[in-house]
Design a protein around this motif. Structure first.
Motif, PDB file in Angstrom:
ATOM      1  N   TYR A 196      29.275 -29.760  16.158  1.00  0.00           N
ATOM      2  CA  TYR A 196      29.700 -28.498  16.770  1.00  0.00           C
ATOM      3  C   TYR A 196      29.038 -28.384  18.138  1.00  0.00           C
ATOM      4  O   TYR A 196      28.141 -29.188  18.476  1.00  0.00           O
ATOM      5  N   VAL A 230      28.991 -20.827  17.403  1.00  0.00           N
ATOM      6  CA  VAL A 230      29.306 -22.253  17.373  1.00  0.00           C
ATOM      7  C   VAL A 230      30.792 -22.447  17.679  1.00  0.00           C
ATOM      8  O   VAL A 230      31.634 -21.624  17.321  1.00  0.00           O
ATOM      9  N   VAL A 271      33.739 -26.855  15.601  1.00  0.00           N
ATOM     10  CA  VAL A 271      33.174 -27.419  14.374  1.00  0.00           C
ATOM     11  C   VAL A 271      34.104 -28.492  13.811  1.00  0.00           C
ATOM     12  O   VAL A 271      35.313 -28.283  13.689  1.00  0.00           O
ATOM     13  N   ARG A 317      30.885 -18.794  13.762  1.00  0.00           N
ATOM     14  CA  ARG A 317      31.656 -18.869  15.017  1.00  0.00           C
ATOM     15  C   ARG A 317      31.399 -17.670  15.933  1.00  0.00           C
ATOM     16  O   ARG A 317      31.442 -17.795  17.153  1.00  0.00           O
TER      17      ARG A 317
END
Length: 389
Positions: free
Chosen positions: A140, A123, A126, A33
């Motif tokens: 994602y 990302v 998700v 992330r």
């Protein structure tokens, strides 16, 4: 995109799994992330059990750890000025090492990059789909564009606040939690450690821990109120309070200096069951949290990775799913023992707001028993250096 194992979370547990699988010819993609710099900037504990050390070596990333780590043969426990050592090497012939989690993560990133491993940063959104089917996939977005990974299995290494655990329906998932009524105020300072072993200090003012990262970088903690903010504590106030809680001979030789990091961590014990749902497997903080007193956070994640890695290798090498089928039961059996040890250490050494005088006497008696009983010290040593996988 297609891969065999989609790993959600680019911290040490996700990277370790990816690296171990790579060395067995199993393909994976890691989704993270945050940015790499953000992950490497997180300050975490650095005490590694024997099992974690062996996994690093098996992953081919143990060379710098072996060169630079600090071997710890035991630990010191103090109550006021009274102190004693629990010597792991003398008791059970084993030890732990101090090697910062940031360094573990750095070594793993370098290994994955050198091998051309696929890691996707930044990302968002998700989602895990079809985890209870034979064809799971993960979607994602990156830079606003939606992406999809089809895979055989999903490994949820995305921490307590990640999406992996939440993917398991509440009709299947059961959670157990204990929230402790205090936190740890920790600082990092470019000062030499006060002692060559860790000091766990119990005092009538609360708990303190003296730890280190290397010979010129120390990590210190004091128990504090959950309502406190790091801004409530000047460096001078922290050092003075720490000195009040550790033995006077340690306080006299404590080298103080400006903090380079200061934070407060709440303490909780948490476990979710099961750790597998279909083709989704939870690892590390996604499935369980321990208070840091027992130095088990990263190490419990490592044991999860050990079980999942071997289960996946067995599946891809022989078509045998027994390791994967037994993953949750085997992982949880060890996790609950680590939870017990961390709860015991926390209960033994901290001051609780609702403690009676009787409770305090019981704490003192427990510490006195530990000091004078070899069997009790052996039990502590076995748990501290890590129960076998």
């Amino acid at each position: 995109m297609r891969t065999q194992v989609c790993i959600i979370g680019g911290g040490p547990s996700g990277l370790l799994l990816s690296q171990l699988l790579h060395r067995k010819g199993i393909d994976s993609v890691v989704l993270e992330r945050k940015t790499k710099d953000y992950v490497l900037g997180r300050i975490r504990a650095g005490i590694l059990e024997t099992g974690m050390v062996e996994l690093m070596r098996e992953a081919g990333v143990g060379a710098r750890m072996d060169r630079e780590c600090f071997v710890h043969d035991g630990t010191v426990i103090s109550v006021g000025d009274d102190q004693f050592e629990v010597n792991f090497r003398d008791l059970i012939g084993a030890h732990v090492v101090v090697y910062g989690q940031t360094e573990v993560t750095r070594d793993l990133y370098e290994a994955r990059e050198a091998a051309g491993g696929k890691i996707v940063f930044n990302v968002e959104g998700v989602q895990i789909h079809g985890a209870d089917s034979d064809a799971p996939y993960v979607t994602y977005t990156v830079d606003g564009a939606e992406q999809r990974i089809d895979c055989d299995f999903v490994a949820g290494c995305d921490g307590f606040h990640g999406v992996s655990r939440q993917t398991i329906p509440l009709t299947v998932r059961k959670e157990y939690e204990k929230v402790y009524p205090f936190g740890w105020l920790g600082i990092l300072s470019e000062t030499p450690p006060v002692h060559d072993e860790l000091i766990y200090a119990s005092s009538d003012r609360g708990f303190a821990l003296c730890s280190m990262r290397n010979e010129n970088l120390s990590r210190y903690y004091i128990q504090c109120s959950l309502s406190d903010s790091p801004n409530d504590w000047t460096d001078a106030a922290f050092w003075e309070e720490l000195k009040r809680r550790i033995p006077s001979d340690m306080a006299d030789r404590l080298v103080t200096g400006p903090s380079i990091e200061k934070s407060i961590a709440p303490l909780r014990s948490f476990v979710t069951e099961p750790m597998r749902w279909g083709r989704l497997f939870l690892c590390g903080d996604a499935a369980h949290i321990v208070p840091p007193t027992g130095a088990k956070g990263l190490n419990t994640a490592a044991s999860d990775i050990h079980y999942l890695y071997h289960g996946l290798v067995r599946f891809y090498a022989d078509g045998d799913s027994a390791g994967l089928d037994g993953y949750s039961q085997k992982a949880l059996a060890r996790i609950w023992k680590a939870e017990r040890f961390s709860w015991w250490m926390t209960s033994l050494l901290h001051r609780f707001p609702d403690q009676s005088e009787f409770d305090i006497k019981m704490q003192q008696a427990e510490i006195a028993f530990l000091r004078g009983n070899k069997a009790a010290q052996i039990a502590m040593a076995e748990n501290y250096v890590g129960l076998p996988y």
